[in-house]
Scaffold this motif. Structure first.
Motif, PDB file in Angstrom:
ATOM      1  N   ALA A 134     -24.257   9.018   7.833  1.00 29.60           N
ATOM      2  CA  ALA A 134     -23.891   8.088   6.753  1.00 29.60           C
ATOM      3  C   ALA A 134     -23.021   6.963   7.254  1.00 29.60           C
ATOM      4  N   PHE A 135     -22.338   7.125   8.402  1.00 33.96           N
ATOM      5  CA  PHE A 135     -21.416   6.105   8.881  1.00 33.96           C
ATOM      6  C   PHE A 135     -22.188   5.037   9.632  1.00 33.96           C
ATOM      7  N   ALA A 136     -22.769   4.134   8.869  1.00 33.22           N
ATOM      8  CA  ALA A 136     -23.585   3.091   9.486  1.00 33.22           C
ATOM      9  C   ALA A 136     -22.856   1.767   9.556  1.00 33.22           C
ATOM     10  N   ASP A 137     -21.718   1.661   8.870  1.00 33.23           N
ATOM     11  CA  ASP A 137     -20.982   0.402   8.877  1.00 33.23           C
ATOM     12  C   ASP A 137     -20.410   0.135  10.258  1.00 33.23           C
ATOM     13  N   ALA A 138     -20.229  -1.164  10.587  1.00 33.84           N
ATOM     14  CA  ALA A 138     -19.626  -1.527  11.860  1.00 33.84           C
ATOM     15  C   ALA A 138     -18.174  -1.087  11.867  1.00 33.84           C
ATOM     16  N   PRO A 139     -17.694  -0.521  12.988  1.00 36.39           N
ATOM     17  CA  PRO A 139     -16.299  -0.085  13.042  1.00 36.39           C
ATOM     18  C   PRO A 139     -15.353  -1.271  12.927  1.00 36.39           C
ATOM     19  N   ALA A 140     -14.232  -1.045  12.259  1.00 34.59           N
ATOM     20  CA  ALA A 140     -13.217  -2.094  12.061  1.00 34.59           C
ATOM     21  C   ALA A 140     -11.884  -1.580  12.566  1.00 34.59           C
ATOM     22  N   PRO A 141     -11.105  -2.426  13.211  1.00 32.77           N
ATOM     23  CA  PRO A 141      -9.806  -1.969  13.711  1.00 32.77           C
ATOM     24  C   PRO A 141      -8.884  -1.564  12.566  1.00 32.77           C
ATOM     25  N   VAL A 142      -7.991  -0.636  12.901  1.00 34.92           N
ATOM     26  CA  VAL A 142      -6.981  -0.244  11.917  1.00 34.92           C
ATOM     27  C   VAL A 142      -6.145  -1.470  11.552  1.00 34.92           C
ATOM     28  N   LYS A 143      -5.936  -1.650  10.266  1.00 36.26           N
ATOM     29  CA  LYS A 143      -5.240  -2.849   9.804  1.00 36.26           C
ATOM     30  C   LYS A 143      -3.731  -2.671   9.932  1.00 36.26           C
ATOM     31  N   GLN A 144      -3.090  -3.641  10.547  1.00 33.48           N
ATOM     32  CA  GLN A 144      -1.631  -3.631  10.674  1.00 33.48           C
ATOM     33  C   GLN A 144      -1.058  -4.645   9.675  1.00 33.48           C
ATOM     34  N   VAL A 145      -0.132  -4.186   8.878  1.00 33.01           N
ATOM     35  CA  VAL A 145       0.465  -5.044   7.845  1.00 33.01           C
ATOM     36  C   VAL A 145       1.973  -4.857   7.845  1.00 33.01           C
ATOM     37  N   GLN A 146       2.632  -5.760   7.136  1.00 30.80           N
ATOM     38  CA  GLN A 146       4.066  -5.644   6.887  1.00 30.80           C
ATOM     39  C   GLN A 146       4.258  -5.159   5.449  1.00 30.80           C
ATOM     40  N   LEU A 147       4.786  -3.968   5.306  1.00 28.76           N
ATOM     41  CA  LEU A 147       5.026  -3.405   3.975  1.00 28.76           C
ATOM     42  C   LEU A 147       6.466  -3.651   3.540  1.00 28.76           C
ATOM     43  N   THR A 148       6.621  -3.874   2.257  1.00 31.90           N
ATOM     44  CA  THR A 148       7.951  -4.117   1.707  1.00 31.90           C
ATOM     45  C   THR A 148       8.707  -2.802   1.544  1.00 31.90           C
ATOM     46  N   GLU A 149       9.947  -2.796   2.009  1.00 32.32           N
ATOM     47  CA  GLU A 149      10.826  -1.643   1.792  1.00 32.32           C
ATOM     48  C   GLU A 149      11.496  -1.803   0.433  1.00 32.32           C
ATOM     49  N   TRP A 150      11.454  -0.729  -0.366  1.00 34.13           N
ATOM     50  CA  TRP A 150      12.021  -0.789  -1.712  1.00 34.13           C
ATOM     51  C   TRP A 150      13.240   0.120  -1.815  1.00 34.13           C
ATOM     52  N   LYS A 151      14.239  -0.346  -2.537  1.00 32.47           N
ATOM     53  CA  LYS A 151      15.451   0.426  -2.788  1.00 32.47           C
ATOM     54  C   LYS A 151      15.538   0.707  -4.282  1.00 32.47           C
ATOM     55  N   ALA A 152      15.624   1.985  -4.626  1.00 30.29           N
ATOM     56  CA  ALA A 152      15.717   2.366  -6.045  1.00 30.29           C
ATOM     57  C   ALA A 152      17.180   2.385  -6.486  1.00 30.29           C
ATOM     58  N   VAL A 153      17.473   1.614  -7.517  1.00 32.61           N
ATOM     59  CA  VAL A 153      18.817   1.586  -8.107  1.00 32.61           C
ATOM     60  C   VAL A 153      18.660   1.595  -9.631  1.00 32.61           C
ATOM     61  N   TYR A 154      19.766   1.807 -10.303  1.00 32.83           N
ATOM     62  CA  TYR A 154      19.751   1.754 -11.758  1.00 32.83           C
ATOM     63  C   TYR A 154      20.330   0.419 -12.224  1.00 32.83           C
ATOM     64  N   GLY A 155      19.616  -0.215 -13.154  1.00 31.77           N
ATOM     65  CA  GLY A 155      20.116  -1.426 -13.783  1.00 31.77           C
ATOM     66  C   GLY A 155      20.596  -1.132 -15.191  1.00 31.77           C
ATOM     67  N   THR A 156      21.431  -1.984 -15.700  1.00 33.63           N
ATOM     68  CA  THR A 156      21.985  -1.832 -17.044  1.00 33.63           C
ATOM     69  C   THR A 156      21.495  -2.966 -17.926  1.00 33.63           C
TER      70      THR A 156
END
Length: 321
Positions: free
Chosen positions: A17-39
């Motif tokens: 079933a794997f007939a698609d052309a191979p593609a390199p693993v995608k490298q991205v910059q992901l955003t780091e999130w900080k969880a805090v409470y707002g009022t």
């Protein structure tokens, strides 16, 4: 190549079933999130104050009510004002009687002057007496208007449209001029957050903020650090003002990190393990991976790969087929 214990799994996953052309693993910059409470904060907290001292005879609102600008919230009565008005009315009546007598004397003096019986000086004195009494009546009327205005100011009006947060008085209570009768939240609401100062450099006005079920915009970052925390304001559309000072979970972007991601559909699961088909030296290989968070990148659902792949790997399409 697959280890012996995984041979059966690998053979099950490696299919034509794997007939698609191979593609390199995608490298991205992901955003780091900080969880805090707002009022949840009101833009304005406006006190509705008593303009005169007296007794509260009517209290028309309670906490949580929504009021319009100029609406009567309470009514204050000072009984002394009524007595003062009565005294002024009595003085005015007496002064009007004096005025009537002075005008009669002036008319008589004018007739006597024509007959040569009185003098011009006497006539001038009579005119002056009429003017004095007229002025006294005008002063009494002005004093009466001042007291009437004070009585009208017994109505405590809402200074702005909003929600009543606090009513610190009760019907029958005695209040002094300037004392707050109610406190209103007006002008809409926003979120106020306090972030550890180590993240201060990563906060920028205009950043997108993730909130429970919605998104906001970082509107202002305050320069003063207090108690090791930076204060910032977040604008959120249609933020409810039902509960002021309520705490809401907020996720802040505090940095970026490199990550490897693959399309969500390229991960196959079997026997409690996750696999990604990659191009090997002798054909497709099922690589065991540890998936991380799901992300939407450029409109495509992607999954971060924490381990099992490198940036040089090439992923084969059709991992879920």
């Amino acid at each position: 190549m697959c280890k012996p214990v995984l041979t059966a799994i690998c053979l099950a996953l490696v299919t034509p079933a794997f007939a698609d052309a191979p593609a390199p693993v995608k490298q991205v910059q992901l955003t780091e999130w900080k969880a805090v409470y707002g009022t949840v904060e009101a833009r304005l907290r406006v006190p509705a104050r008593a303009r005169i001292g007296g007794t509260i005879t009517e209290l028309a609102v309670t906490e949580g009510d929504v009021v319009a600008e100029g609406q009567v919230l309470a009514r204050i009565v000072d009984e002394k004002l009524g007595f003062q008005l009565s005294a002024l009315e009595a003085q005015k009546t007496a002064a009007e009687a004096q005025l009537a007598n002075a005008q009669a004397e002036l008319t008589r003096g004018q007739e006597l002057l024509k007959q040569g019986v009185t003098t011009v000086q006497r006539l001038d004195a009579l005119r002056t007496q009429v003017d004095v009494v007229t002025g006294q009546i005008a002063a009494l009327e002005a004093q009466a208007r001042v007291i009437a205005q004070s009585e009208a100011e017994g109505a405590v009006l809402a200074p702005a449209a909003g929600r009543v947060l606090e009513v610190p008085v009760a019907k029958g209570a005695v209040v002094m001029p300037g004392e707050p009768v109610a406190t209103l939240a007006a002008g809409g609401t926003f979120l106020r957050i306090a972030v550890p100062e180590r993240h201060a450099a990563n906060l920028h006005q205009g950043d997108t903020i993730e909130i429970e079920g919605a998104e906001g915009r970082l509107a202002k970052v305050y320069p003063l650090i207090s108690g090791g925390r930076v204060t910032a304001d977040v604008e959120v559309a249609d933020l409810s003002d039902r509960f002021i000072d309520a705490r809401v979970l907020v996720r802040l972007p505090v940095g970026q990190r490199p990550a490897l991601v693959v399309p969500e559909g390229e991960i196959a699961s079997q026997s409690g393990l996750d696999f990604v088909q990659v191009e090997g030296a002798e054909g497709p290989v099922a690589r065991v991976v540890v998936p991380g968070q799901h992300q939407v990148i450029d409109g495509q659902k992607m999954v971060e790969i924490l381990s099992g792949l490198t940036a040089t790997d090439r992923v084969l399409g059709g991992g879920n087929e």
